[in-house]
Design a protein around this motif. Sequence first.
Motif, PDB file in Angstrom:
ATOM      1  N   UNK A  38      11.877  10.708  -5.897  1.00  0.00           N
ATOM      2  CA  UNK A  38      10.853   9.674  -5.791  1.00  0.00           C
ATOM      3  C   UNK A  38      11.415   8.440  -5.100  1.00  0.00           C
ATOM      4  N   UNK A  39      10.839   7.296  -5.365  1.00  0.00           N
ATOM      5  CA  UNK A  39      11.309   6.045  -4.769  1.00  0.00           C
ATOM      6  C   UNK A  39      12.579   5.563  -5.469  1.00  0.00           C
ATOM      7  N   UNK A  40      13.511   5.060  -4.681  1.00  0.00           N
ATOM      8  CA  UNK A  40      14.733   4.511  -5.251  1.00  0.00           C
ATOM      9  C   UNK A  40      14.649   2.994  -5.422  1.00  0.00           C
ATOM     10  N   UNK A  41      13.785   2.354  -4.647  1.00  0.00           N
ATOM     11  CA  UNK A  41      13.622   0.895  -4.702  1.00  0.00           C
ATOM     12  C   UNK A  41      12.148   0.566  -4.543  1.00  0.00           C
ATOM     13  N   UNK A  42      11.725  -0.637  -4.965  1.00  0.00           N
ATOM     14  CA  UNK A  42      10.313  -1.011  -4.808  1.00  0.00           C
ATOM     15  C   UNK A  42       9.885  -0.988  -3.344  1.00  0.00           C
ATOM     16  N   UNK A  43       8.623  -0.628  -3.123  1.00  0.00           N
ATOM     17  CA  UNK A  43       8.041  -0.577  -1.783  1.00  0.00           C
ATOM     18  C   UNK A  43       6.693  -1.282  -1.841  1.00  0.00           C
ATOM     19  N   UNK A  44       6.457  -2.194  -0.897  1.00  0.00           N
ATOM     20  CA  UNK A  44       5.208  -2.938  -0.860  1.00  0.00           C
ATOM     21  C   UNK A  44       4.388  -2.505   0.345  1.00  0.00           C
ATOM     22  N   UNK A  45       3.163  -2.067   0.096  1.00  0.00           N
ATOM     23  CA  UNK A  45       2.267  -1.572   1.138  1.00  0.00           C
ATOM     24  C   UNK A  45       1.081  -2.506   1.309  1.00  0.00           C
ATOM     25  N   UNK A  46       0.686  -2.725   2.545  1.00  0.00           N
ATOM     26  CA  UNK A  46      -0.601  -3.348   2.833  1.00  0.00           C
ATOM     27  C   UNK A  46      -1.598  -2.221   3.066  1.00  0.00           C
ATOM     28  N   UNK A  47      -2.598  -2.136   2.213  1.00  0.00           N
ATOM     29  CA  UNK A  47      -3.627  -1.101   2.333  1.00  0.00           C
ATOM     30  C   UNK A  47      -4.960  -1.801   2.556  1.00  0.00           C
TER      31      UNK A  47
END
Length: 382
Positions: A38-47
């Motif tokens: 899965x993800x190892x670090x936070x990810x910020x998406x603009x949706x």
Amino acid sequence: MRRLFLGLFVLLLAALALWAYPLLGPVVRQGALPSREGLRAPLTLLVYGSSPEYAGYHKRAPERFRGLADTILLVRLDPGANRVVVLSVPRDVWVSLPGYGWHKVNAASPLGGPELMEEAVAQVTGVRPDRYLVVSTEALRRGVDALGGVRVCVEKPMRYRDTAAGLSIDLEPGCRVLSGEETEGYLRFRKDALGDIGRVQRQQAFFHALKDQLLSPAGLLRLPRAVAAVEPYVRSDLTREERGAILGFALKRPELVSLLLPGRFGGGGWEVDQEAWRALREVYFGGGASREADLKGRLVALVYGPGQEALLERARERLRALGLRTLPHPVDLPPSRTEVLENGPGDLARALGEALGVPHRVSGEAVLGADLTLRLGGDFPL
């Protein structure tokens, strides 16, 4: 007996292949399977959702994903907290766009595409997205239909017709499963007193309903079909590895938190409450911890429906005993369940929920102008 087991095994494999077959096209095109880590670090998406463009009256132009941004979300995927935070940014927030001057934030999409949208949202929120994902309205219709609909509670009559856009909304109060077309009307309706903010709140209610639908047995069964239906109507700059990591993170069933960018009506749009937003940003986008809650003197909006006047009075008595102020908030449809809502760090909602023995959650569905919202369902503890 061995032949029977072999036959059942082959039948199971065939059923699994039929279930996964709709995913074959998207997997080949996107090149992503769920990552075990899965993800190892936070990810910020603009949706954000791209409104349809028109080449003439009643005639939709080919999809370029450059229409006005109809829905704007800043999504924080946090593997450390196993949490998804969805911040709704109202389309009527004013922002200075480089090279274009002052515009409402939703205008950044037709002016400069995803890159300018990222810059606009970063200016408004102080949070710069890592990646973007643009969705057309067609994706909404097809995805919901592929899931077999989504159960939503419509709180008020919604009627609106836009012949040029091909949009017809005619929904009565009540809880029922909405089709893709009905869902689009529910999410795009803004012809009421709250305008775009009311629409944002309905969108947040839909996020939670969609999550419940996706995690249901029927939803999981139809998920591959829904992914295949939506995939052609989405554009993103996510890498193959990031897509796989997000899918792996989603399989861990993270908590969903939905927020409305705090503010108030003014200046011909939505004015951000910077102090309230800093408190939210610290907790949900900066890794800060929630604080101790003091309920004394807080204002609680009590949401109730027809025939619940006696229940309203009992709730007011309990809240006054806790030192809280109350604000009656009547609606056309009685709440389906009792819950405490807070569009904030969540410490107040947790404290009141524990004091009353009822569920609580963080959501921008909370009534504007109140510190907390208490929805009074038939299960409110006496």
